[in-house]
Design a protein around this motif. Structure first.
Motif, PDB file in Angstrom:
ATOM      1  N   LYS A  12       0.834  -1.189   0.000  1.00  0.00           N
ATOM      2  CA  LYS A  12       0.000   0.000   0.000  1.00  0.00           C
ATOM      3  C   LYS A  12       0.881   1.255   0.000  1.00  0.00           C
ATOM      4  O   LYS A  12       2.061   1.200   0.382  1.00  0.00           O
ATOM      5  CB  LYS A  12      -0.892   0.019   1.231  1.00  0.00           C
ATOM      6  N   THR A  13       0.307   2.348  -0.404  1.00  0.00           N
ATOM      7  CA  THR A  13       1.014   3.635  -0.351  1.00  0.00           C
ATOM      8  C   THR A  13       1.545   3.880   1.051  1.00  0.00           C
ATOM      9  O   THR A  13       0.829   3.675   2.040  1.00  0.00           O
ATOM     10  CB  THR A  13       0.059   4.773  -0.756  1.00  0.00           C
ATOM     11  N   GLY A  14       2.804   4.295   1.108  1.00  0.00           N
ATOM     12  CA  GLY A  14       3.437   4.530   2.394  1.00  0.00           C
ATOM     13  C   GLY A  14       4.171   3.325   2.955  1.00  0.00           C
ATOM     14  O   GLY A  14       4.904   3.440   3.944  1.00  0.00           O
ATOM     15  N   GLY A  65      16.201  10.218  -0.200  1.00  0.00           N
ATOM     16  CA  GLY A  65      15.429  10.352   1.019  1.00  0.00           C
ATOM     17  C   GLY A  65      14.445   9.229   1.275  1.00  0.00           C
ATOM     18  O   GLY A  65      13.953   9.080   2.400  1.00  0.00           O
ATOM     19  N   ARG A  66      14.137   8.433   0.262  1.00  0.00           N
ATOM     20  CA  ARG A  66      13.189   7.331   0.433  1.00  0.00           C
ATOM     21  C   ARG A  66      13.823   5.961   0.183  1.00  0.00           C
ATOM     22  O   ARG A  66      13.435   4.973   0.804  1.00  0.00           O
ATOM     23  CB  ARG A  66      11.996   7.505  -0.509  1.00  0.00           C
ATOM     24  N   PHE A  67      14.752   5.899  -0.734  1.00  0.00           N
ATOM     25  CA  PHE A  67      15.379   4.630  -1.106  1.00  0.00           C
ATOM     26  C   PHE A  67      16.822   4.601  -0.614  1.00  0.00           C
ATOM     27  O   PHE A  67      17.505   5.626  -0.605  1.00  0.00           O
ATOM     28  CB  PHE A  67      15.385   4.457  -2.617  1.00  0.00           C
ATOM     29  N   THR A  68      17.273   3.415  -0.220  1.00  0.00           N
ATOM     30  CA  THR A  68      18.657   3.242   0.209  1.00  0.00           C
ATOM     31  C   THR A  68      19.239   1.999  -0.442  1.00  0.00           C
ATOM     32  O   THR A  68      18.636   0.915  -0.358  1.00  0.00           O
ATOM     33  CB  THR A  68      18.748   3.108   1.733  1.00  0.00           C
ATOM     34  N   ILE A  69      20.385   2.166  -1.072  1.00  0.00           N
ATOM     35  CA  ILE A  69      21.097   1.043  -1.689  1.00  0.00           C
ATOM     36  C   ILE A  69      22.259   0.650  -0.790  1.00  0.00           C
ATOM     37  O   ILE A  69      22.993   1.511  -0.302  1.00  0.00           O
ATOM     38  CB  ILE A  69      21.607   1.421  -3.087  1.00  0.00           C
ATOM     39  N   ASN A  83      11.280   2.922   1.074  1.00  0.00           N
ATOM     40  CA  ASN A  83      10.338   3.362   2.095  1.00  0.00           C
ATOM     41  C   ASN A  83       9.393   4.411   1.529  1.00  0.00           C
ATOM     42  O   ASN A  83       9.672   5.025   0.500  1.00  0.00           O
ATOM     43  CB  ASN A  83      11.093   3.949   3.291  1.00  0.00           C
ATOM     44  N   ASP A  84       8.297   4.618   2.224  1.00  0.00           N
ATOM     45  CA  ASP A  84       7.311   5.629   1.816  1.00  0.00           C
ATOM     46  C   ASP A  84       6.963   5.463   0.332  1.00  0.00           C
ATOM     47  O   ASP A  84       7.000   6.424  -0.443  1.00  0.00           O
ATOM     48  CB  ASP A  84       7.856   7.043   2.083  1.00  0.00           C
ATOM     49  N   LEU A  85       6.618   4.270  -0.038  1.00  0.00           N
ATOM     50  CA  LEU A  85       6.355   3.972  -1.442  1.00  0.00           C
ATOM     51  C   LEU A  85       5.091   4.654  -1.933  1.00  0.00           C
ATOM     52  O   LEU A  85       4.110   4.831  -1.172  1.00  0.00           O
ATOM     53  CB  LEU A  85       6.258   2.466  -1.658  1.00  0.00           C
ATOM     54  N   LYS A  86       5.113   5.042  -3.203  1.00  0.00           N
ATOM     55  CA  LYS A  86       4.007   5.745  -3.829  1.00  0.00           C
ATOM     56  C   LYS A  86       3.545   4.956  -5.050  1.00  0.00           C
ATOM     57  O   LYS A  86       4.322   4.170  -5.612  1.00  0.00           O
ATOM     58  CB  LYS A  86       4.471   7.138  -4.268  1.00  0.00           C
ATOM     59  N   PRO A  87       2.314   5.172  -5.496  1.00  0.00           N
ATOM     60  CA  PRO A  87       1.845   4.449  -6.689  1.00  0.00           C
ATOM     61  C   PRO A  87       2.753   4.643  -7.901  1.00  0.00           C
ATOM     62  O   PRO A  87       2.910   3.723  -8.710  1.00  0.00           O
ATOM     63  CB  PRO A  87       0.456   5.067  -6.922  1.00  0.00           C
TER      64      PRO A  87
END
Length: 124
Positions: A12-14, A65-69, A83-87
């Protein structure tokens, strides 16, 4: 070099997901490993990458700010924590690697090694 991505799914979103990429073969010659993604009707775009030796990272603006490799060289593993995934993050995600080139190469033609994709679906 062979790459095998896993960890995709539906959230889900987020929500959050962690993708993994298992690498095999002659890894000593690999300079950078990273991730691309592709949505239907669009070209593949760089998510980001990490240098195999020093661990220096670079990200596309949408990923900052949302993804980390991260990587674990002892296990020949690459990870993408999202993190904090969006559609709009819905896409097929590909693990990639290259032996040379500039630090933050963005073009898919610069990456010689590709794994199969793993689907990430984010619903609202």
């Amino acid at each position: 070099v062979q790459l095998q991505a896993s960890g995709g799914g539906s959230v889900k979103t987020g929500g959050s997901l962690r993708l993994s990429c298992a690498a095999s073969g002659f890894m000593d010659g690999i300079y950078v490993m990273g991730w691309f993604r592709q949505t239907p009707g669009k070209e593949r775009e760089l998510v980001g990458g990490i240098t195999r030796r020093s661990g220096n990272t670079y990200y596309a603006n949408f990923a900052k700010g949302r993804f980390t490799i991260s990587r674990d060289n002892a296990k020949n593993m690459l990870y993408l924590q999202m993190n904090d995934l969006k559609p709009e993050d819905t896409a097929v995600y590909y693990c990639v690697a290259r032996a040379g080139g500039s630090f933050d190469a963005t073009r898919e033609s610069e990456y010689a090694f590709w794994g199969q994709g793993t689907q990430v679906t984010v619903s609202s």
